[in-house]
Structure formats: C-alpha cells, structure tokens
Design an enzyme around this catalytic site. Structure first.
Site, PDB file in Angstrom:
ATOM      1  N   TYR A 124       0.865  -1.191   0.000  1.00  0.00           N
ATOM      2  CA  TYR A 124       0.000   0.000   0.000  1.00  0.00           C
ATOM      3  C   TYR A 124       0.897   1.234   0.000  1.00  0.00           C
ATOM      4  O   TYR A 124       1.866   1.288   0.770  1.00  0.00           O
ATOM      5  CB  TYR A 124      -0.884   0.010   1.257  1.00  0.00           C
ATOM      6  CG  TYR A 124      -1.609   1.322   1.476  1.00  0.00           C
ATOM      7  CD1 TYR A 124      -2.909   1.510   1.011  1.00  0.00           C
ATOM      8  CD2 TYR A 124      -0.982   2.391   2.132  1.00  0.00           C
ATOM      9  CE1 TYR A 124      -3.560   2.717   1.194  1.00  0.00           C
ATOM     10  CE2 TYR A 124      -1.632   3.605   2.308  1.00  0.00           C
ATOM     11  CZ  TYR A 124      -2.922   3.760   1.834  1.00  0.00           C
ATOM     12  OH  TYR A 124      -3.571   4.959   1.997  1.00  0.00           O
ATOM     13  N   GLU A 171      -3.305   7.561  -4.006  1.00  0.00           N
ATOM     14  CA  GLU A 171      -3.247   6.310  -3.254  1.00  0.00           C
ATOM     15  C   GLU A 171      -3.134   5.119  -4.207  1.00  0.00           C
ATOM     16  O   GLU A 171      -3.842   5.067  -5.218  1.00  0.00           O
ATOM     17  CB  GLU A 171      -4.520   6.164  -2.416  1.00  0.00           C
ATOM     18  CG  GLU A 171      -4.485   4.970  -1.464  1.00  0.00           C
ATOM     19  CD  GLU A 171      -5.810   4.824  -0.701  1.00  0.00           C
ATOM     20  OE1 GLU A 171      -5.817   5.090   0.509  1.00  0.00           O
ATOM     21  OE2 GLU A 171      -6.817   4.467  -1.327  1.00  0.00           O
TER      22      GLU A 171
END
Ligand code: GDP
Ligand code: MN
Length: 393
Positions: A101, A189
């Site tokens: 992530y 993101e």
C-alpha cells in the site's frame, strides 16, 4: 474532484509510474476489442468512484475473448454500492507476488504532505491502521526542501519491503510524490502496489507496479490544469446538464415538454409553478442570470432546444437592472442565428418593457408570441405545447 482508476493510471503513466497496459471501454464490443490489444489473460475492471470493487464482483480475470465478453456483460450496468457501472478498464493481467500500500496525502495539521507505505496492501487500509498501526510507515516531506530520493528508500526499508525491491519502491514513491505535487492533488493512493514474481524463478528481476489508483485533485487548482478539469465523471451527467454547465448556465432537466427560461432563480422557480398551475409540464429550470446579450440568450436557447421533448418555450424576463429592450434585441439576434422550430412565448415586464415588446413586434419573428403578464404567458405556452402534441395532418 475524484478521478476514476483509469484516469489516475493515465496520470501515473505520464509521470513514469509503472502501470499495466490498459484500454478504456464503454460497451461489450469495445471491451472485447480492447482485450485483443492488451492481450490475454486480462482483467475487466468496473470504473466507479468507490473502493471495494473487487469484493463486489466488479473486477474479473479473463483468459480469452469469450470470458471478456461474459464479464463485460455482467459488469456493465452493475450496481456497486449505489453506483451504476458505465465504463470499464481492460488491462493486461499481472502476476502478483506481494501486495503493498502506498499513498501521499496532505496532512493539514503538519502543514506538509505525508507519505505512507505498508506491506499490508490489497486490503482496507483503515482496518490495517486500526488493528496494526505499526504496519504503516510514515514520512512527512518538507514542502520547501522537497522529496529526497533517500527518503523513499528509507520509508521502503522501514515498512519492511523485500530487500530486492527497496530501490524500485523508493523510486515509485518519488514519482507518486511528483504526481501529487505537479497535478496539485490532495490524495494519491495506490492499493495494491504490487511486486511481480521473479521471471527466472531465481528471485531476480522483480518489478513493482501500481495496480489500482485513487487520485483526488484539488478543485481550487483545476483552473491551472485544463486537461485534468475535463476528467470530470461525465458519464453520470445528463447531456443537457453537461452542455449547460460548460456554458456557465444554471440548468436542471425536468420531465415535461415546456422549456423555461428566465432571469433570476426566484423568477424561474415561480415560472415553473405558474406553468404547472396552468396545466403544463416544465421541461427544465434555466436561469440565464442577468445576461441580456444575444450570445448568452442564443446559448441558453440552444441548451433548451437540445432537449427533444421540448414542444414550446416560455421566455420570462422581469427587467430590473436587465433592460427588456436589450433582451428583445438579444432575442431577435439569437432567433436569426438559430431559427427555432418550436413556438416561443415571450413575456417582458419591467424596465423598458414597452420598448422591448415594440421591438419584438417589429421584428415579426415567426412563431413568437408576446405577452405582458406571467399568467397570460403561461396559459399561452401550455396551449401551444398541447397543440404541438397533435400530429400535423
Ligand atoms: P478495489 O477492490 O476497488 O480496490 O480494486 P483493485 O484494483 O484494488 O483490485 C482489487 C484486487 O483485485 C487487487 O487487490 C488484486 O488482488 C486483484 N487484481 C486486480 N488486478 C489484478 C491482476 O491483474 N491480476 C491479479 N492476479 N489480481 C488482480
Ligand atoms: Mn484497490
């Protein structure tokens, strides 16, 4: 403004962030053609502005054309937590060894961008943050000094990424920061950021790629990025509403057949009521504002007439600062340009209304009826719309 995944990936690609090769599709046929270009196996991905598409069945792997067709048919039109899927992104499937992530957000309390990296990717990051906050490595970037390459490597090291990908992950963070800064985003993101398996099986040659993209752009900075401003999710918008927005008009589409145009939101609202009271059914709300110039009127009339349901139009002007004679001149000029084929009822009242009505009468515009009261105008336009319902002999 939130971007769809594929729009975010296209921004990424422009800044050198590695992403799989993909194509946009809005129909089953386009999806099949796209899959031929990216090759098999490929992934069919629903494009909606919401996470968790995978779990909802909006992301499917296809090994051949038939499976692409099958998945595209199932996903297009699918409802994913209240959002209908109108667009697909078809991309070459990736082999996944690890899911990480990565994100860049603006941390308002620290007055600086914040980079986050975790090896616990592919799942809901809020869950990771709640259950295992130490699994997310964080780093603020001094906005004056900027991002330093060693910071990317340090963050990768702190997050515990595999040693062979510390450099490529660090390099990817540098590029994501560049996207954040130069596109004036408030969020970038990537979940998951993947590591591919070693092609030779010897542990070497592993690559990192952004498999998902979530980008939020700063609306207040969009004027500096005209290309990005065009990325608005237009598929969800009504074509007439989009056209009106592009022209700076306040327009709401309604179900009826009487086009409404007035100056001032209050006047337009009451015009809708008066038309409904007279038994008619308004096709839209359109506030042309104080503009009386031919250009503004032409533009507004074009938007109204682009709705094929419109059988008659009520043009309701109350002159205050706006002068009715100027409006009449604008209308005459507009009519010479667009020559509408539906009847218009024009009600001019207020400043210089007599002069305005005189100009309109002299111009002898075909199919234009002048009225001096709102009730009279509403009754007339309802009559004309009803007459238009009867097919010509
Ligand atoms: P989200 O569910 O809306 O966040 O959509 P993502 O784009 O993140 O996809 C969800 C999951 O689908 C990923 O975490 C992957 O596990 C899987 N996925 C997406 N693309 C591929 C692919 O090309 N290959 C494989 N094997 N899995 C994929
Ligand atoms: Mn995701």
């Amino acid at each position: 403004m939130d971007l769809l995944e594929y729009q975010g990936k296209q921004l990424f690609a422009r800044h050198g962030v590695p992403v799989p090769d993909g194509r946009h599709a809005t129909s089953v046929e386009e999806a099949v053609a796209a899959s031929d270009e990216v090759g098999f196996p490929c992934v069919v991905k629903a494009q909606v502005q919401i996470g968790g598409r995978g779990k909802a069945g909006g992301i499917k792997l296809a090994k051949d054309r038939d499976e692409v067709r099958e998945h595209a048919e199932a996903i297009l039109g699918m409802d994913i937590r209240g959002l209908t899927v109108h667009e697909l992104w078809i991309e070459g499937a990736s082999e996944i060894a690890s899911e990480y992530y990565a994100s860049v957000v603006f941390d308002r309390s620290a007055k600086a961008p914040l980079l986050m990296l975790s090896t616990k990717g592919g799942m809901d990051i809020e869950e990771v943050a709640a259950e295992d906050p130490a699994a997310i490595a964080r780093l603020h970037v001094d906005p004056l000094v900027g991002f330093q390459d060693f910071q990317g490597r340090r963050l990768a090291f702190e997050a515990g990424v595999d040693a062979d990908v510390v450099r490529p992950v660090g390099a990817m963070l540098a590029k994501l920061y560049e996207v954040f800064l130069s596109e004036e985003a408030t969020l970038v993101e990537v979940n998951p950021l993947i590591v591919t398996p070693s092609p030779g099986g010897d542990g070497g040659g592993r690559q990192v790629k952004a498999l998902d993209a979530k980008v939020t752009l700063d609306d207040n900075a969009l004027f500096r990025h005209p290309d990005n401003a065009q990325l608005r999710d237009i598929s969800a918008e009504d074509p007439q509403e989009r056209m009106a927005k592009e022209r700076g008009l306040i327009y709401v589409k309604l179900d009826g057949d009487i086009g409404i145009l007035g100056n001032g939101a209050g006047l337009v609202m009451s015009t809708l009521d008066v038309v409904a009271e007279a038994g008619g059914s308004p096709a839209n709300f359109l506030d042309a504002g104080g503009g009386s110039k031919a250009e503004a009127i032409t533009s507004a009339v074009e938007v109204i007439l682009s709705n094929p349901s419109v059988k008659a139009v009520l043009f309701n002007i109350f002159g205050g600062i706006t002068r009715c004679d100027e409006v009449a001149r604008g209308l005459i000029e507009a009519f010479h340009q667009i020559n509408p084929d539906v009847p218009f009822v024009v009600r001019l009242d207020g400043t210089n209304d007599e002069e305005g009505r005189r100009l309109l009468a002299e111009a002898k515009l075909p199919n234009v009826h002048t009225e001096s009261t709102m009730d009279g105008a509403a009754q007339k336009v309802v009559e004309l719309a009803a007459a238009a319902e009867v097919p010509a002999a």
